[in-house]
Scaffold this motif. Structure first.
Motif, PDB file in Angstrom:
ATOM      1  N   LEU A  97     -31.997 -12.804  -5.575  1.00 13.45           N
ATOM      2  CA  LEU A  97     -31.337 -13.232  -5.270  1.00 13.45           C
ATOM      3  C   LEU A  97     -29.842 -14.050  -5.738  1.00 13.45           C
ATOM      4  CD1 LEU A  97     -33.609 -15.768  -3.879  1.00 13.45           C
ATOM      5  CD2 LEU A  97     -31.953 -14.324  -2.928  1.00 13.45           C
ATOM      6  N   PRO A  98     -29.910 -13.722  -7.036  1.00 13.32           N
ATOM      7  CA  PRO A  98     -28.610 -14.124  -8.239  1.00 13.32           C
ATOM      8  C   PRO A  98     -27.366 -12.851  -8.608  1.00 13.32           C
ATOM      9  CG  PRO A  98     -30.577 -14.139  -9.641  1.00 13.32           C
ATOM     10  CD  PRO A  98     -30.830 -14.284  -8.467  1.00 13.32           C
ATOM     11  N   ARG A  99     -28.040 -11.707  -7.487  1.00 15.33           N
ATOM     12  CA  ARG A  99     -26.823 -10.432  -8.078  1.00 15.33           C
ATOM     13  C   ARG A  99     -26.601 -10.088  -9.284  1.00 15.33           C
ATOM     14  NH1 ARG A  99     -27.952  -7.657  -5.370  1.00 15.33           N
ATOM     15  NH2 ARG A  99     -26.165  -6.334  -4.777  1.00 15.33           N
ATOM     16  N   VAL A 100     -27.918  -9.918  -9.821  1.00 14.08           N
ATOM     17  CA  VAL A 100     -28.144  -9.742 -11.772  1.00 14.08           C
ATOM     18  C   VAL A 100     -28.784  -8.044 -11.113  1.00 14.08           C
ATOM     19  CG1 VAL A 100     -29.335  -9.982 -13.478  1.00 14.08           C
ATOM     20  CG2 VAL A 100     -28.313 -11.859 -12.552  1.00 14.08           C
ATOM     21  N   ARG A 101     -28.823  -7.361 -12.296  1.00 13.18           N
ATOM     22  CA  ARG A 101     -28.770  -5.822 -12.285  1.00 13.18           C
ATOM     23  C   ARG A 101     -29.880  -5.748 -13.064  1.00 13.18           C
ATOM     24  NH1 ARG A 101     -24.625  -3.303 -14.473  1.00 13.18           N
ATOM     25  NH2 ARG A 101     -23.640  -2.737 -12.138  1.00 13.18           N
ATOM     26  N   VAL A 102     -30.742  -4.787 -13.302  1.00 16.91           N
ATOM     27  CA  VAL A 102     -32.490  -5.162 -14.032  1.00 16.91           C
ATOM     28  C   VAL A 102     -32.695  -3.710 -13.920  1.00 16.91           C
ATOM     29  CG1 VAL A 102     -33.603  -7.299 -13.173  1.00 16.91           C
ATOM     30  CG2 VAL A 102     -33.518  -5.086 -11.826  1.00 16.91           C
ATOM     31  N   VAL A 103     -32.732  -3.360 -15.597  1.00 15.96           N
ATOM     32  CA  VAL A 103     -33.357  -2.338 -15.794  1.00 15.96           C
ATOM     33  C   VAL A 103     -34.674  -2.193 -16.910  1.00 15.96           C
ATOM     34  CG1 VAL A 103     -32.677  -0.763 -17.811  1.00 15.96           C
ATOM     35  CG2 VAL A 103     -30.758  -2.371 -16.892  1.00 15.96           C
ATOM     36  N   GLY A 104     -35.190  -1.300 -15.925  1.00 16.45           N
ATOM     37  CA  GLY A 104     -36.886  -1.224 -16.139  1.00 16.45           C
ATOM     38  C   GLY A 104     -37.366  -0.194 -16.442  1.00 16.45           C
ATOM     39  N   GLY A 105     -38.672  -0.234 -16.051  1.00  7.60           N
ATOM     40  CA  GLY A 105     -39.484   1.163 -16.369  1.00  7.60           C
ATOM     41  C   GLY A 105     -40.058   1.623 -14.939  1.00  7.60           C
ATOM     42  N   LEU A 106     -40.094   3.025 -14.899  1.00  9.57           N
ATOM     43  CA  LEU A 106     -40.632   3.840 -13.764  1.00  9.57           C
ATOM     44  C   LEU A 106     -41.214   3.163 -12.816  1.00  9.57           C
ATOM     45  CD1 LEU A 106     -40.578   7.226 -15.864  1.00  9.57           C
ATOM     46  CD2 LEU A 106     -38.479   7.010 -14.076  1.00  9.57           C
ATOM     47  N   ARG A 107     -42.093   2.383 -13.097  1.00 10.59           N
ATOM     48  CA  ARG A 107     -42.801   2.063 -11.562  1.00 10.59           C
ATOM     49  C   ARG A 107     -41.744   0.773 -10.990  1.00 10.59           C
ATOM     50  NH1 ARG A 107     -48.631  -2.338 -11.600  1.00 10.59           N
ATOM     51  NH2 ARG A 107     -48.342  -1.912  -9.459  1.00 10.59           N
ATOM     52  N   GLN A 108     -41.285   0.143 -12.230  1.00  8.28           N
ATOM     53  CA  GLN A 108     -40.475  -1.358 -11.947  1.00  8.28           C
ATOM     54  C   GLN A 108     -38.728  -0.865 -11.386  1.00  8.28           C
ATOM     55  OE1 GLN A 108     -38.729  -4.404 -14.416  1.00  8.28           O
ATOM     56  NE2 GLN A 108     -36.552  -3.454 -13.849  1.00  8.28           N
ATOM     57  N   ILE A 109     -38.723   0.191 -11.154  1.00 12.61           N
ATOM     58  CA  ILE A 109     -37.087   1.003 -10.499  1.00 12.61           C
ATOM     59  C   ILE A 109     -37.852   0.864  -8.675  1.00 12.61           C
ATOM     60  CG2 ILE A 109     -35.933   1.757 -12.301  1.00 12.61           C
ATOM     61  CD1 ILE A 109     -37.081   4.240 -11.535  1.00 12.61           C
ATOM     62  N   GLY A 110     -39.394   1.354  -8.929  1.00 10.64           N
ATOM     63  CA  GLY A 110     -40.356   1.218  -7.553  1.00 10.64           C
ATOM     64  C   GLY A 110     -39.704   0.075  -6.732  1.00 10.64           C
ATOM     65  N   TYR A 111     -40.896  -0.698  -7.593  1.00 15.59           N
ATOM     66  CA  TYR A 111     -41.024  -1.689  -6.742  1.00 15.59           C
ATOM     67  C   TYR A 111     -39.907  -2.976  -6.589  1.00 15.59           C
ATOM     68  CZ  TYR A 111     -42.351  -4.373 -11.081  1.00 15.59           C
ATOM     69  OH  TYR A 111     -42.120  -4.899 -12.876  1.00 15.59           O
ATOM     70  N   VAL A 112     -38.967  -3.050  -7.117  1.00 13.19           N
ATOM     71  CA  VAL A 112     -37.830  -3.446  -7.681  1.00 13.19           C
ATOM     72  C   VAL A 112     -36.937  -3.234  -6.376  1.00 13.19           C
ATOM     73  CG1 VAL A 112     -35.686  -3.430  -8.489  1.00 13.19           C
ATOM     74  CG2 VAL A 112     -36.607  -4.839  -9.527  1.00 13.19           C
ATOM     75  N   ALA A 113     -36.640  -2.028  -5.627  1.00  7.83           N
ATOM     76  CA  ALA A 113     -36.378  -1.460  -4.654  1.00  7.83           C
ATOM     77  C   ALA A 113     -37.209  -1.670  -3.536  1.00  7.83           C
ATOM     78  CB  ALA A 113     -35.989   0.053  -4.244  1.00  7.83           C
ATOM     79  N   LEU A 114     -38.489  -1.861  -3.518  1.00  8.00           N
ATOM     80  CA  LEU A 114     -38.898  -2.349  -2.532  1.00  8.00           C
ATOM     81  C   LEU A 114     -39.121  -3.427  -1.916  1.00  8.00           C
ATOM     82  CD1 LEU A 114     -41.991  -0.531  -2.913  1.00  8.00           C
ATOM     83  CD2 LEU A 114     -41.103  -0.036  -0.804  1.00  8.00           C
ATOM     84  N   PHE A 115     -38.490  -4.468  -3.203  1.00  4.01           N
ATOM     85  CA  PHE A 115     -38.423  -6.215  -3.312  1.00  4.01           C
ATOM     86  C   PHE A 115     -37.356  -6.539  -2.284  1.00  4.01           C
ATOM     87  CE2 PHE A 115     -40.946  -6.953  -7.247  1.00  4.01           C
ATOM     88  CZ  PHE A 115     -42.260  -7.352  -6.585  1.00  4.01           C
ATOM     89  N   HIS A 116     -36.073  -5.579  -2.556  1.00  4.46           N
ATOM     90  CA  HIS A 116     -34.964  -5.256  -1.749  1.00  4.46           C
ATOM     91  C   HIS A 116     -35.316  -5.385  -0.594  1.00  4.46           C
ATOM     92  CE1 HIS A 116     -32.416  -5.606  -5.030  1.00  4.46           C
ATOM     93  NE2 HIS A 116     -31.653  -5.656  -4.764  1.00  4.46           N
ATOM     94  N   SER A 117     -35.763  -4.565  -0.023  1.00  5.63           N
ATOM     95  CA  SER A 117     -36.614  -3.880   1.023  1.00  5.63           C
ATOM     96  C   SER A 117     -37.180  -5.276   1.726  1.00  5.63           C
ATOM     97  CB  SER A 117     -37.635  -2.914   1.110  1.00  5.63           C
ATOM     98  OG  SER A 117     -36.619  -1.795   0.894  1.00  5.63           O
ATOM     99  N   ILE A 118     -38.429  -6.039   1.607  1.00  2.79           N
ATOM    100  CA  ILE A 118     -39.104  -6.721   2.113  1.00  2.79           C
ATOM    101  C   ILE A 118     -38.029  -8.528   2.159  1.00  2.79           C
ATOM    102  CG2 ILE A 118     -40.683  -8.550   1.628  1.00  2.79           C
ATOM    103  CD1 ILE A 118     -42.318  -6.269  -0.482  1.00  2.79           C
ATOM    104  N   LEU A 119     -37.245  -8.968   0.954  1.00  4.18           N
ATOM    105  CA  LEU A 119     -36.208 -10.067   1.774  1.00  4.18           C
ATOM    106  C   LEU A 119     -35.756  -9.180   2.610  1.00  4.18           C
ATOM    107  CD1 LEU A 119     -35.029 -12.796   0.563  1.00  4.18           C
ATOM    108  CD2 LEU A 119     -33.679 -11.517  -1.182  1.00  4.18           C
TER     109      LEU A 119
END
Length: 461
Positions: free
Chosen positions: A351-373
Motif C-alpha cells: 500500500l505505501p509503495r515500498v520495495r521489499v527485498v527478500g528470499g526466494l519464497r518471499q518474492i513469490g508470495y509478495v507477487a501473490l499478495f499484489h494479485s490478491i489486493l
C-alpha cells in the motif's frame, strides 16, 4: 559466413523462464546486473521508487512514515531522523527477508551485508531491515534466535532451558540477559576483537524481550564492523507492523477497515485468498493463521475466525477477540495481536509503495499478495481504481542469499580487518559479479518451489 561467438555469460534461460511466470520484475533485475559487480546489483535494488499517487497509497505512506519516525527517535538525533526519512521518501526500500537472529547467523549476516552495500552505494545514511519475530526461540535442533552459531558449536545465547526455548516466541520471550559464562568459554583473542567483546559489553544489561536484545546487539555489531558509520541499519519488526496496522484501523473508512470488516468485502477477500492458495503458485503462500497472530503467555499463537471472533483453535480458554475494528485496533496496540504476513506486507510495502527485498519464497508470495489486493479492489471507487493503476508496477526484489558464503560468520570475520570489516567486504564485492556470487543462480535451481514451477511449465509447453 562465419558465426560470431559472443563470450559474454548470460543467465540460465530455464531459471529465468520459471521466475518470469510469477516475478518478471525479479528477472529484469537479474538480467540487467548479471555481469555487473554484486555491489551494483545492491545499488540497483535501492534505486528510487515512484512516490504514492492514489489516496490509499498516500495515506499508507503517511502512516508508515509516522511509525518509522517513532522507531528512529529511539536511536537517532532529530536532524538524523529527518535525513533518514527524506532518503526513504526517495528510496523506500526494506530488506524484509531477515529473521530475528544474531548477525553471527550466516544467512542473516549475508543478507544484511547486501542491504548495507545497497545503502552505501547509494550514499544513504541509513537503511531499514525487517526482522521476523513470530518464530520460537528454538526452531529445530539448536537452531533459532536463542542460539549463537560459532562455527564448530552452538551457544545458548540467553541461558534458557530447552523446554522454554521451544515454547517461547522471540517477540515476547523475556526479560532476558546474556549467558556470559557460555560466551566467554568459546572465544579467543581474534573473536574478542571482532564480535565477542561487543556482545560482552552488554553482559549486565536486562532486555525486555529477546527481540529487543537481538536488535540492540545487532546494532552494536554493525557499529563495530563499520566504525566509519557509512550506513546505519535500522531494525524494525512485527511490532512496528502492528502499530501501523492499528493506525489503518483507526476509522471505518480506511481501505483495510473496509476489506476486513465489511461482510461483502471480506467475503471477496476470502475468495481471492482461497483462489491464490489453490493456484499453481499456492505453495508460496504463508497461510498459517487468519489475518492475525495471537500472543498469550510469551508465545505467538495461530488464530481462526469463527462466529465473529478470532480464537485459538481447540483452546476453549485461549484468546477470543471480537473481529470488530475497535477491538482489533486495541488488541494490536496492547500487544495481543500481530498482523499475519499478508497484512504486514500490505501496511509496510504494497500500500505505501515500498520495495521489499527478500528470499526466494518471499518474492513469490509478495507477487501473490499484489494479485490478491488487485482482485478485491472496487473498480467503481475512484481512489481504489487509482490504486489499482499504481499496483501495475510491482516493487519486489530478491536479496536473501544472493551473497551466500559457505563458511561461518566467525571464520569470515577472522580474516577481515578489525573495525573495517564491512568496508573491506565492500571492496571485495565491487570485484565479484552477480553471476559469480550466485553461482549461476544455483540456489534458485535447487529451490523446491521454483523447481516445481519450472517443471510444470515444461510439461505445459
Amino acid at each position: 559466413m562465419t558465426a560470431v561467438f559472443d563470450p559474454t555469460p548470460t543467465p540460465p534461460v530455464e531459471i529465468l523462464a520459471a521466475l518470469s511466470l510469477l516475478c518478471p520484475e525479479v528477472v529484469r533485475d537479474i538480467e540487467q546486473n548479471w555481469n555487473a559487480p554484486v555491489s551494483d546489483y545492491a545499488r540497483h535494488l535501492w534505486r528510487p521508487v515512484a512516490r504514492p499517487a492514489s489516496g490509499p497509497a498516500i495515506a499508507a505512506r503517511s502512516i508508515l512514515r509516522e511509525v518509522l519516525h517513532q522507531r528512529l527517535a529511539v536511536i537517532m538525533q532529530p536532524e538524523e531522523i529527518g535525513k533518514a526519512l527524506e532518503e526513504f521518501e526517495d528510496r523506500p526500500v526494506i530488506q524484509s527477508g531477515l529473521h530475528c537472529l544474531l548477525l553471527m547467523d550466516r544467512i542473516t549476516f549475508d543478507a544484511l551485508l547486501l542491504a548495507w552495500l545497497g545503502a552505501v552505494e547509494n550514499g544513504l545514511s541509513a537503511f531499514f531491515g525487517f526482522m521476523g519475530t513470530t518464530m520460537t526461540m528454538e526452531t529445530i535442533g539448536r537452531e533459532g534466535p536463542g542460539w549463537l552459531d560459532v562455527g564448530d558449536d552452538k551457544v545458548n545465547l540467553f541461558g534458557m532451558g530447552r523446554h522454554k526455548l521451544c515454547r517461547k516466541s522471540v517477540c515476547v520471550a523475556g526479560p532476558v540477559t546474556l549467558n556470559k559464562r557460555a560466551l566467554e568459554a568459546v572465544g579467543d583473542e581474534t573473536d574478542a576483537s571482532r564480535w565477542l567483546g561487543t556482545l560482552l559489553a552488554s553482559q549486565d544489561k536486562v532486555f525486555g524481550t529477546a527481540a529487543d536484545a537481538l536488535t540492540a546487539l545487532n546494532e552494536d555489531l554493525v557499529a563495530d564492523w563499520d566504525r566509519s558509520g557509512m550506513a546505519l541499519p535500522v531494525f524494525i519488526d512485527d511490532r512496528l507492523a502492528a502499530a501501523a496496522m492499528a493506525r489503518h484501523l483507526e476509522y471505518d473508512g480506511s481501505l483495510l477497515s473496509r476489506l476486513l470488516i465489511e461482510p461483502a468485502r471480506r467475503q471477496r477477500l476470502e475468495r481471492a485468498l482461497q483462489e491464490a492458495a489453490s493456484s499453481p503458485f499456492g505453495r508460496f503462500l504463508p497461510n498459517a493463521t487468519a489475518y492475525f497472530w495471537g500472543i498469550r503467555e510469551e508465545r505467538v499463537r495461530k488464530l481462526v475466525l469463527e462466529n465473529g471472533h478470532l480464537i485459538e483453535p481447540d483452546r476453549p480458554h485461549g484468546l477470543s477477540i471480537p473481529f470488530e475494528r475497535p477491538h482489533l485496533k486495541q488488541a494490536l496496540l496492547d500487544g495481543v495481536l500481530l498482523p499475519n504476513a499478508f497484512l504486514m506486507f500490505l501496511v509496510l510495502a504494497i500500500l505505501p509503495r515500498v520495495r521489499v527485498v527478500g528470499g526466494l519464497r518471499q518474492i513469490g508470495y509478495v507477487a501473490l499478495f499484489h494479485s490478491i489486493l488487485l482482485a478485491v479492489l472496487d473498480e467503481n471507487a475512484p481512489e481504489e481504481r487509482d490504486l489499482a493503476a499504481e499496483l501495475q508496477v510491482r516493487e519486489n526484489a530478491w536479496g536473501m542469499r544472493v551473497i551466500d558464503e559457505k563458511i561461518s560468520v566467525r571464520e569470515q570475520l577472522a580474516g577481515l580487518p578489525e573495525g573495517a570489516l564491512f568496508p573491506e567486504l565492500l571492496r571485495q564485492y565491487r570485484l565479484r559479479t552477480f553471476a559469480e556470487t550466485t553461482d549461476d543462480l544455483k540456489l534458485v535451481r535447487e529451490n523446491a518451489r521454483w523447481r516445481k514451477i519450472g517443471q510444470a511449465e515444461i510439461k505445459a509447453t
